[in-house]
Scaffold this motif. Structure first.
Motif, PDB file in Angstrom:
ATOM      1  N   THR A   1       0.883  -1.132  -0.023  1.00  0.00           N
ATOM      2  CA  THR A   1       0.229   0.184   0.113  1.00  0.00           C
ATOM      3  C   THR A   1       0.843   1.278   0.162  1.00  0.00           C
ATOM      4  OG1 THR A   1      -0.112   0.026   2.400  1.00  0.00           O
ATOM      5  CG2 THR A   1      -1.878  -1.002   1.101  1.00  0.00           C
ATOM      6  N   ALA A   2       2.124   1.284  -0.757  1.00  0.00           N
ATOM      7  CA  ALA A   2       2.810   2.405  -0.495  1.00  0.00           C
ATOM      8  C   ALA A   2       2.525   3.868  -1.301  1.00  0.00           C
ATOM      9  CB  ALA A   2       4.120   2.024  -1.230  1.00  0.00           C
TER      10      ALA A   2
ATOM     11  N   ALA B   1      11.346   4.789  -2.666  1.00  0.00           N
ATOM     12  CA  ALA B   1      11.267   3.445  -2.067  1.00  0.00           C
ATOM     13  C   ALA B   1      11.956   3.280  -1.117  1.00  0.00           C
ATOM     14  CB  ALA B   1      11.927   2.565  -3.541  1.00  0.00           C
ATOM     15  N   ASP B   2      13.295   3.804  -0.984  1.00  0.00           N
ATOM     16  CA  ASP B   2      14.152   3.655   0.379  1.00  0.00           C
ATOM     17  C   ASP B   2      13.411   4.027   1.589  1.00  0.00           C
ATOM     18  OD1 ASP B   2      14.602   6.066  -0.429  1.00  0.00           O
ATOM     19  OD2 ASP B   2      16.200   6.262   0.727  1.00  0.00           O
TER      20      ASP B   2
ATOM     21  N   HIS C   1      10.560   1.892   6.654  1.00  0.00           N
ATOM     22  CA  HIS C   1       9.394   1.592   7.565  1.00  0.00           C
ATOM     23  C   HIS C   1       9.058   0.170   7.429  1.00  0.00           C
ATOM     24  CE1 HIS C   1       7.942   5.732   8.296  1.00  0.00           C
ATOM     25  NE2 HIS C   1       8.556   6.097   7.086  1.00  0.00           N
ATOM     26  N   ARG C   2       9.643  -0.490   6.492  1.00  0.00           N
ATOM     27  CA  ARG C   2       9.287  -1.873   6.540  1.00  0.00           C
ATOM     28  C   ARG C   2      10.280  -2.763   7.080  1.00  0.00           C
ATOM     29  NH1 ARG C   2       5.437  -4.080   3.222  1.00  0.00           N
ATOM     30  NH2 ARG C   2       6.812  -5.423   2.099  1.00  0.00           N
ATOM     31  N   THR C   3      11.191  -2.181   7.655  1.00  0.00           N
ATOM     32  CA  THR C   3      12.448  -2.905   8.081  1.00  0.00           C
ATOM     33  C   THR C   3      11.966  -3.233   9.724  1.00  0.00           C
ATOM     34  OG1 THR C   3      14.054  -1.604   7.025  1.00  0.00           O
ATOM     35  CG2 THR C   3      14.793  -2.610   9.037  1.00  0.00           C
ATOM     36  N   PHE C   4      12.280  -4.667   9.869  1.00  0.00           N
ATOM     37  CA  PHE C   4      12.121  -5.260  11.284  1.00  0.00           C
ATOM     38  C   PHE C   4      13.585  -5.423  11.825  1.00  0.00           C
ATOM     39  CE2 PHE C   4       7.774  -6.485  11.304  1.00  0.00           C
ATOM     40  CZ  PHE C   4       7.584  -6.295  10.128  1.00  0.00           C
TER      41      PHE C   4
END
Ligand code: F6P
Length: 550
Positions: A449-450, A456-457, A462-465
């Motif tokens: 849902t970007a 993109a980076d 935000h999508r890093t765990f």
């Protein structure tokens, strides 16, 4: 004999030194890479349970220091003192003998009195069950347990966990809150001729319980209920107060049973009514099996000991402030609430046995919800929040509905599929917490849902765990009376172990007294509006509550 507090030992200095030097860099992924045997080394068997402790934040050196700490603190001697009935609840001058409640006939201290009450309790429960759901006046359909804290949470948790075993003609209601909504909503749904009220209170003086008990009795009389003696029973150590209330049938217990350890005593009456005598005995037997394990297994193979040591390491070495308990079994949904009282009322203390202030943190905060519900609520924070919060997963191999009334083959197939989904979710959460996801990995993926104008980076960050988030998993074959008994006893002993290492009295609860006393003092002021000599905040709030200020 006084045992040293954890911080008075050589092992503590080594443990804290280790935490300082290596705590911040402990990385689960590296620990697994360095030690191919980690899963088998940190897998532990205990009665009715398998524990996987491999994803906990500890290494071999931590383990060694913790074992030394157990030795120096005289942990096994402290355990034996409790089990042998030494008066270890020193501030109340009491023994701590909930284990005696589940010892087989002929074994354990206080055996005769324990089994005399148990026999009477189970005969009563089986008698009610024999006519439960019937149409004749006096046949019971609804059981209303009125109690709070340990006189509520344990029986409530067990009855909901073992729903598949509950007598089909009986509904169970648990009323605890002094807020009249709690009682009123139950009374709307029951009939006086078919309801059994259990007034459950160790002391028979607790404000909330006595208020609800009086209101329930008033309702019963107003509704034309006949025979209070038949429809109200008490479970208490204060038999004379129950008689004064007008109750003939009382099941007693003793001051050496702490409120939060009382579900094995007469306080377990709702459980006995729900399950019947054989299954109640199975619950006791499961707990007893864990008691034997706790009493006999050497420390490194003793699950309650190891978990209690882990709790101290997490709290004092790694400064974790809370733990999330996440049972992937909907029946266990009340377990976190039950554990909150068990752990936090036991170990939320700041002085040692001698009254000296403690220079270290004690109880963590226990909280949680059943999986998968928690995943859609707070797991975001567990994965990406700023705090590391260890998670305890409880997985159950066989779903409980197998024991329930016959399901059609189609329904069974659907529910079996759901159970696999439940297990896969639990496994996935533990895996995601440990492995995380790097920004590079996130960059390779398409974010579902970007927003088109975000680089993109940025989305990838935000999508890093971070991963490296610890968890442990307790695996049960099934939630049965026996296995649940073992699970609860495991948590009881674990709580004792961390309390013993911290040098505190895990069996008193003075911290609840001050509020109770102040409440008594404020109650008449809410009626007459007298705010003299009150602190300004309380005085202003009373005035507002009475509608005298805008
Ligand atoms: O909250 C304090 C406490 O004493 C708990 O320890 C206990 O379980 C609860 O109140 C209820 O007490 P009682 O069973 O005496 O009503």
């Amino acid at each position: 004999m006084a045992h040293p507090r954890c911080d008075q030992t050589v092992a503590w200095q080594a443990l804290m030194g280790h935490a300082h030097a290596h705590g911040p860099t402990l990385d689960l992924r590296a620990l697994f890479a360095d030690d191919p045997e980690r899963v088998s080394r940190l897998g532990m068997a205990a009665p009715e349970l398998w524990a996987d402790l491999s994803r906990c934040h500890w290494d071999l050196a931590t383990w060694r220091h913790l074992m030394d700490l157990a030795t120096e603190c005289g942990l096994t001697a402290q355990r034996d003192a409790m089990l042998d009935g030494a008066p270890i609840n020193r501030t109340e001058g009491r023994q701590v003998l909930h284990t005696a409640l589940r010892a087989p006939r002929g074994a354990g201290p206080h055996g005769d009195e324990v089994h005399a009450v148990l026999d009477r309790l189970l005969a009563f429960a089986d008698g009610i069950r024999a006519r439960a759901g019937g149409a004749a006046a006096g046949d019971i359909r609804d059981v209303v347990n009125i109690g709070i804290g340990g006189s509520d949470l344990g029986p409530q948790m067990v009855v909901s966990a073992l729903d598949a075993f509950v007598h089909p003609g009986l509904n169970f209601h648990f009323v605890s809150n002094v807020d009249g909504q709690d009682l009123a909503s139950v009374l709307r749904r029951v009939h006086p001729d078919h309801t059994l009220f259990i007034i459950a209170s160790k002391t028979f003086t607790t404000q909330e319980t006595m208020a609800n008990a009086h209101a329930a009795r008033q309702w019963f009389v107003e509704q034309g209920g006949r025979d209070i003696a038949r429809h109200f029973v008490a479970t208490t150590t204060n038999v004379s107060a129950a008689a004064e209330f007008g109750i003939d049938t009382t099941f007693g217990f003793w001051d050496w049973v702490g409120g939060r350890f009382s579900l094995w005593s007469a306080i377990g009456l709702p459980v006995a009514l729900a399950l019947g005598s054989a299954q109640f005995q199975a619950l006791l037997a499961g707990a007893h099996a864990m008691d034997r394990h706790f009493a006999e297994a050497p420390v490194p193979a003793n699950l309650p000991m190891v978990l209690g040591l882990l709790d101290v390491w997490y709290r004092n070495g790694l400064h974790y402030t809370s733990r999330c308990v996440s049972p992937y079994d909907h029946g266990l949904r009340r377990l976190p609430a039950y554990l909150q009282q068990l752990v936090m009322e036991s170990n939320g203390k700041s002085v040692d046995m001698a009254g000296a202030p403690l220079p270290y943190a004690t109880s963590d905060v226990v909280w949680g919800e059943p999986g998968t519900n928690g995943q859609h609520a707070f797991f975001q924070m567990l994965h990406q929040g700023s705090d590391v919060i260890p998670v305890e997963f409880i997985l159950v191999r066989q779903p409980s509905y197998r024991h329930a009334a016959a399901l059609s083959p189609q329904m069974k197939a659907l529910l079996d599929e759901q159970h696999l989904k439940l297990l896969a979710n639990g496994l996935a959460q533990a895996q995601a917490l440990m492995w995380g996801k790097t920004t590079e990995q996130a960059l390779q993926e398409q974010a579902p849902t970007a927003a088109p104008d975000v680089a993109a980076d940025v989305i990838a960050r935000h999508r890093t765990f971070s991963g490296n988030r610890p968890s442990l998993t307790l695996l049960m074959d099934t939630v049965s009376p026996r296995s649940l008994g073992a699970l609860i006893a495991l948590y009881e002993h674990r709580t004792f172990v961390s309390g013993a290492l911290w040098g505190i009295n895990s069996f008193d609860q003075w911290g609840v007294e001050l509020g109770k006393a102040m409440c008594k003092e404020l109650l008449p002021r809410l009626v007459d509006g007298d705010v003299c000599e009150l602190d300004p905040a309380t005085a202003a709030m009373i005035t507002r509550l009475r509608g005298a200020a805008r």
